[in-house]
Design a protein around this motif. Structure first.
Motif, PDB file in Angstrom:
ATOM      1  N   THR A   1       0.850  -1.192   0.000  1.00  0.00           N
ATOM      2  CA  THR A   1       0.000   0.000   0.000  1.00  0.00           C
ATOM      3  C   THR A   1       0.875   1.228   0.000  1.00  0.00           C
ATOM      4  OG1 THR A   1      -0.106  -0.179   2.395  1.00  0.00           O
ATOM      5  CG2 THR A   1      -1.985  -1.021   1.147  1.00  0.00           C
ATOM      6  N   LEU A   2       0.412   2.237  -0.682  1.00  0.00           N
ATOM      7  CA  LEU A   2       1.145   3.491  -0.779  1.00  0.00           C
ATOM      8  C   LEU A   2       0.293   4.564  -0.132  1.00  0.00           C
ATOM      9  CD1 LEU A   2       2.005   2.984  -4.533  1.00  0.00           C
ATOM     10  CD2 LEU A   2       3.630   2.717  -2.665  1.00  0.00           C
ATOM     11  N   GLN A   3       0.846   5.168   0.906  1.00  0.00           N
ATOM     12  CA  GLN A   3       0.048   6.119   1.680  1.00  0.00           C
ATOM     13  C   GLN A   3      -0.234   7.385   0.877  1.00  0.00           C
ATOM     14  OE1 GLN A   3      -1.312   5.364   4.487  1.00  0.00           O
ATOM     15  NE2 GLN A   3      -0.302   3.372   4.492  1.00  0.00           N
ATOM     16  N   ALA A   4      -1.391   7.962   1.131  1.00  0.00           N
ATOM     17  CA  ALA A   4      -1.748   9.232   0.510  1.00  0.00           C
ATOM     18  C   ALA A   4      -2.484  10.062   1.545  1.00  0.00           C
ATOM     19  CB  ALA A   4      -2.629   9.009  -0.703  1.00  0.00           C
ATOM     20  N   THR A   5      -2.738  11.322   1.208  1.00  0.00           N
ATOM     21  CA  THR A   5      -3.424  12.191   2.177  1.00  0.00           C
ATOM     22  C   THR A   5      -4.845  11.735   2.406  1.00  0.00           C
ATOM     23  OG1 THR A   5      -3.881  13.622   0.301  1.00  0.00           O
ATOM     24  CG2 THR A   5      -2.100  14.295   1.797  1.00  0.00           C
ATOM     25  N   ASN A   6      -5.463  11.233   1.367  1.00  0.00           N
ATOM     26  CA  ASN A   6      -6.849  10.797   1.458  1.00  0.00           C
ATOM     27  C   ASN A   6      -6.878   9.281   1.333  1.00  0.00           C
ATOM     28  OD1 ASN A   6      -9.544  10.148   0.781  1.00  0.00           O
ATOM     29  ND2 ASN A   6      -9.865  12.283   0.125  1.00  0.00           N
ATOM     30  N   ALA A   7      -7.724   8.657   2.113  1.00  0.00           N
ATOM     31  CA  ALA A   7      -7.779   7.197   2.100  1.00  0.00           C
ATOM     32  C   ALA A   7      -8.172   6.663   0.724  1.00  0.00           C
ATOM     33  CB  ALA A   7      -8.773   6.705   3.147  1.00  0.00           C
ATOM     34  N   GLU A   8      -9.067   7.416   0.044  1.00  0.00           N
ATOM     35  CA  GLU A   8      -9.529   6.938  -1.262  1.00  0.00           C
ATOM     36  C   GLU A   8      -8.435   7.032  -2.325  1.00  0.00           C
ATOM     37  OE1 GLU A   8     -13.181   8.772  -2.452  1.00  0.00           O
ATOM     38  OE2 GLU A   8     -14.297   7.142  -1.490  1.00  0.00           O
ATOM     39  N   GLU A   9      -7.536   7.965  -2.047  1.00  0.00           N
ATOM     40  CA  GLU A   9      -6.456   8.129  -3.021  1.00  0.00           C
ATOM     41  C   GLU A   9      -5.301   7.196  -2.732  1.00  0.00           C
ATOM     42  OE1 GLU A   9      -5.445  12.265  -3.024  1.00  0.00           O
ATOM     43  OE2 GLU A   9      -7.498  12.828  -3.557  1.00  0.00           O
ATOM     44  N   MET A  10      -5.441   6.444  -1.630  1.00  0.00           N
ATOM     45  CA  MET A  10      -4.377   5.515  -1.277  1.00  0.00           C
ATOM     46  C   MET A  10      -4.175   4.525  -2.423  1.00  0.00           C
ATOM     47  SD  MET A  10      -4.179   3.782   2.436  1.00  0.00           S
ATOM     48  CE  MET A  10      -4.382   2.063   2.122  1.00  0.00           C
ATOM     49  N   GLY A  11      -2.956   4.288  -2.721  1.00  0.00           N
ATOM     50  CA  GLY A  11      -2.668   3.409  -3.848  1.00  0.00           C
ATOM     51  C   GLY A  11      -2.206   2.047  -3.404  1.00  0.00           C
ATOM     52  N   VAL A  12      -2.404   1.100  -4.299  1.00  0.00           N
ATOM     53  CA  VAL A  12      -1.933  -0.260  -4.033  1.00  0.00           C
ATOM     54  C   VAL A  12      -1.136  -0.718  -5.249  1.00  0.00           C
ATOM     55  CG1 VAL A  12      -2.603  -2.512  -3.160  1.00  0.00           C
ATOM     56  CG2 VAL A  12      -4.209  -0.618  -2.999  1.00  0.00           C
ATOM     57  N   LYS A  13      -0.002  -1.289  -4.922  1.00  0.00           N
ATOM     58  CA  LYS A  13       0.776  -1.864  -6.022  1.00  0.00           C
ATOM     59  C   LYS A  13       0.741  -3.365  -5.877  1.00  0.00           C
ATOM     60  CE  LYS A  13       5.195  -1.549  -8.372  1.00  0.00           C
ATOM     61  NZ  LYS A  13       6.565  -0.998  -8.346  1.00  0.00           N
ATOM     62  N   PHE A  14       0.287  -4.027  -6.948  1.00  0.00           N
ATOM     63  CA  PHE A  14       0.183  -5.491  -6.889  1.00  0.00           C
ATOM     64  C   PHE A  14       1.388  -6.105  -7.559  1.00  0.00           C
ATOM     65  CE2 PHE A  14      -4.166  -3.999  -6.584  1.00  0.00           C
ATOM     66  CZ  PHE A  14      -4.640  -4.751  -5.521  1.00  0.00           C
ATOM     67  N   PHE A  15       1.974  -7.064  -6.889  1.00  0.00           N
ATOM     68  CA  PHE A  15       3.060  -7.811  -7.518  1.00  0.00           C
ATOM     69  C   PHE A  15       2.462  -9.083  -8.067  1.00  0.00           C
ATOM     70  CE2 PHE A  15       4.694  -5.828  -3.560  1.00  0.00           C
ATOM     71  CZ  PHE A  15       5.342  -4.754  -4.145  1.00  0.00           C
ATOM     72  N   GLY A  16       2.588  -9.250  -9.302  1.00  0.00           N
ATOM     73  CA  GLY A  16       1.996 -10.431  -9.924  1.00  0.00           C
ATOM     74  C   GLY A  16       2.593 -11.708  -9.375  1.00  0.00           C
ATOM     75  N   THR A  17       1.768 -12.623  -9.171  1.00  0.00           N
ATOM     76  CA  THR A  17       2.241 -13.907  -8.634  1.00  0.00           C
ATOM     77  C   THR A  17       2.895 -14.723  -9.740  1.00  0.00           C
ATOM     78  OG1 THR A  17      -0.001 -14.654  -8.921  1.00  0.00           O
ATOM     79  CG2 THR A  17       0.705 -14.170  -6.670  1.00  0.00           C
ATOM     80  N   GLY A  18       2.392 -14.490 -10.944  1.00  0.00           N
ATOM     81  CA  GLY A  18       2.846 -15.310 -12.031  1.00  0.00           C
ATOM     82  C   GLY A  18       4.163 -14.899 -12.632  1.00  0.00           C
TER      83      GLY A  18
END
Lengths: 453, 181
Positions: B164-181
């Motif tokens: 998770t990537l923190q942001a000022t607003n919870a909705e703007e919080m970002g997520v980076k997914f690492f592909g399993t494959g």
């Protein structure tokens, strides 16, 4: 007075041994007292006249019963104090008193002696003939002397002798043991065993003095008399009831004969069979020809009662679907007995004997503590099944509705419903209107959710 | 949208009273749990406010005029929590609860599946995109409760599949997914 006497003298040990061991001391006192009493009781009426209202009071009452005026001191003091002095406390001064001196002291001069005739007492001063019960002359207020008892007469030789006897005994303890004797003596002093002996003796002179009223015996007599009166009242009050009791068995016989007749009639003719049967059930509930009583059966009373109860209930239980609340049983059973009623406790005891006597019914306590009598072949499963059946028929029921159907008490029905609920056969629906019971479809309900997804 | 189809037991008056018989009650509560879960899944409800919910058709059958009691509902929610199907929110108050008609782990799986299906691996997605974005339309987690989503993402973070990537607003919080494959 007795205790005062015993406490006052430090030489009490000596007098105690002196008083009790020969037992001659008091014995001469009694005859003298009794011989003295007839002479005094002739003069002394058993009543005293209140000088305020002239009400004739019993000699024992200290106040006038009517107006509450105190009894004149002259009467009480002259009679009681002189008596007690002479009889009980043998002080040396009394011992020295000569009988003649005391006589002269109390009675007035012989010239003013009132003349007692059959009509009344003529006043020694004005010669007015007073009523025999008068204390003072009605006309001039002269004391009639009817109450003058000179207790000094009672001072007897025995008492004088006693005072002359050795006043003390010296005890020597040659081989020790004085300490233990001292302890024993002290405990004897605190126990005051002799008071228990002297008390009845002290009563006797008083009864002699006033044979009807006064003292403890007088109170006891009064109580006994009251009881006698109460008993008489009660006897009279219950005389009618006794008569009823006597008639009761006849009534029961009559009821049974009618029942027999009805049975015969109904077998002969089919007309109004319904009426007959209702009537005969009334009679069944009413009649019991020879109820078991405590008097008849003694120690096996409860067993006998249980047997009779079982006999009585066998028909009723069937009608009540195999279960009856104990209070209902009590009512019906006592109604059948008519007059020889039993106590709830006896009923309970008798019912708890059902099992031991192998009678076809049981006393059963429901979960709430409610006691019921149920037929032996009757158990929870049977009831639950029946309750469920009713609910299935009606869809849902309240306890009141079921009670109406079952013709049973609501308490009993709600117990049965609770039992059925706990068996998981029915379920409840609680609303502000009350609790309704439904067949339990929840427990086996299957919801096919796959159809939704 | 068609209405939720309640089971027939929903029209059985005693169903709305907590049954004194323990065995009956267990069955009854289990039936209620199934209904709650199905209902929530149907309407995509993730959080129930108990007192509010009692006035809705879920716990109030107007046709037979029966309503579940708050205490009864609380007991049902407690049973759900034991089974991992619900959670008090806030945890110390028993006024409202998350209803996990899918458990956070299941959410995590479906999100990561969705990510790989849409080729979003190794790119940053905001929470808003997951919950309300056009890309997530038609998925079960569309319009998901943010708290539930965070719980699901937590599972992925712990697994090492996302960050998770923190942001000022919870909705703007970002997520980076690492592909399993």
């Amino acid at each position: 007075m007795q205790t005062g006497f015993l406490k006052s003298s430090p030489k009490i040990i000596l007098r105690f041994t002196d008083y009790n061991s020969p037992f001659l001391g008091p014995s001469p006192t009694v005859p003298t007292a009794t011989t003295a009493s007839p002479s005094s009781s002739l003069q002394q009426p058993q009543t005293w006249i209140c000088f305020s209202c002239s009400y004739s009071n019993f000699a024992s009452t200290p106040k006038c019963e009517l107006c509450g005026v105190k009894r004149p001191d002259a009467l009480t003091s002259s009679s009681s104090t002189s008596l007690s002095q002479t009889q009980i406390s043998p002080t040396p001064i009394l011992g020295e008193h000569s009988p003649t001196a005391s006589l002269g002291e109390v009675t007035s001069s012989p010239t003013l002696q009132p003349v007692v005739t059959s009509e009344g007492i003529s006043c020694p001063r004005c010669t007015f003939s007073n009523h025999p019960s008068m204390v003072w002359c009605e006309l001039c207020g002269m004391e009639l002397g009817t109450f003058k008892i000179d207790g000094m007469e009672l001072s007897d030789d025995g008492n004088v002798e006693k005072t002359e006897r050795a006043q003390h005994v010296k005890l020597a303890f040659r081989n020790g043991g004085s300490a233990s004797f001292n302890n024993k003596l002290k405990s004897a002093m605190t126990d005051r065993e002799w008071e228990k002996i002297t008390e009845p003796i002290s009563v006797n002179p008083q009864t002699d003095f006033d044979p009807v009223r006064g003292g403890i015996s007088g109170i006891m007599k009064n109580v006994a008399q009251n009881q006698e009166e109460q008993k008489e009242t009660l006897d009279q009050a219950f005389k009618d009831l006794d008569a009823l009791m006597a008639k009761a068995s006849d009534m029961v016989k009559l009821a049974q004969s009618i029942k027999m007749k009805l049975n015969k009639d109904s077998s002969e003719s089919e007309v109004s069979a319904d009426d007959d049967s209702t009537f005969s059930t009334y009679l069944l509930e009413l009649g019991m020809s020879n109820p078991v009583t405590k008097k008849d059966s003694g120690s096996i009373y409860h067993q006998e009662l249980a047997r009779q109860l079982a006999e009585f209930l066998s028909a009723l239980l069937h009608k009540h679907k195999g279960m009856m609340v104990l209070t209902d049983v009590y009512c019906l059973f006592n109604r059948a007995r008519g007059v020889a009623l039993i106590s709830p406790d006896d009923l309970y005891k008798a019912c708890s004997l059902f099992e031991r006597l192998d009678l076809p019914m049981r006393l059963h306590q429901l979960a709430s503590g409610l006691l019921v009598v149920q037929a032996a072949d009757h158990n929870d499963d049977v009831i639950a099944k029946r309750v469920l059946e009713y609910i299935r028929q009606k869809g849902s029921l309240t306890a009141i509705e079921l009670a109406a159907i079952e013709n049973a008490s609501i308490a009993l029905v709600s117990e049965q419903l609770q039992m059925t609920v706990s068996k998981g056969l029915i379920c409840i629906d609680e609303t502000v209107e009350g609790v309704r019971f439904y067949e339990n479809i929840i427990i086996n309900y299957q919801w096919d959710q796959q159809a939704l997804q | 949208m068609s209405a939720f189809d309640f089971p027939s037991i929903y029209n059985f008056p005693p169903f709305f009273t907590q049954q004194p018989n323990e065995a009956t009650w267990q069955t009854q509560a289990q039936l209620w749990i199934s209904i709650i879960l199905s209902y929530c899944r149907f309407y995509k409800i993730h959080r129930l406010d108990l007192s509010d919910a009692l006035t809705t058709e879920l716990f109030y059958n107007k046709s037979i005029n029966r309503r579940l009691k708050l205490e009864t509902l609380q007991s049902i929610i407690k049973m759900m929590i034991k089974q991992g199907l619900a959670e008090w929110d806030p945890p110390n108050k028993k006024t409202s609860a998350f209803i996990y008609w899918k458990k956070p782990e299941e959410w995590a799986t479906s999100i990561s599946n969705w990510v790989s299906e849409n080729g979003l691996n190794n790119s940053i997605v905001t929470l808003y995109e997951i919950a309300h974005g056009e890309a997530s339309e038609g998925t079960e987690f569309h319009e998901i409760d943010q708290a539930v989503l965070l719980k699901a993402l937590d599972v992925l973070v712990k697994k090492g599949e996302a960050q998770t990537l923190q942001a000022t607003n919870a909705e703007e919080m970002g997520v980076k997914f690492f592909g399993t494959g």
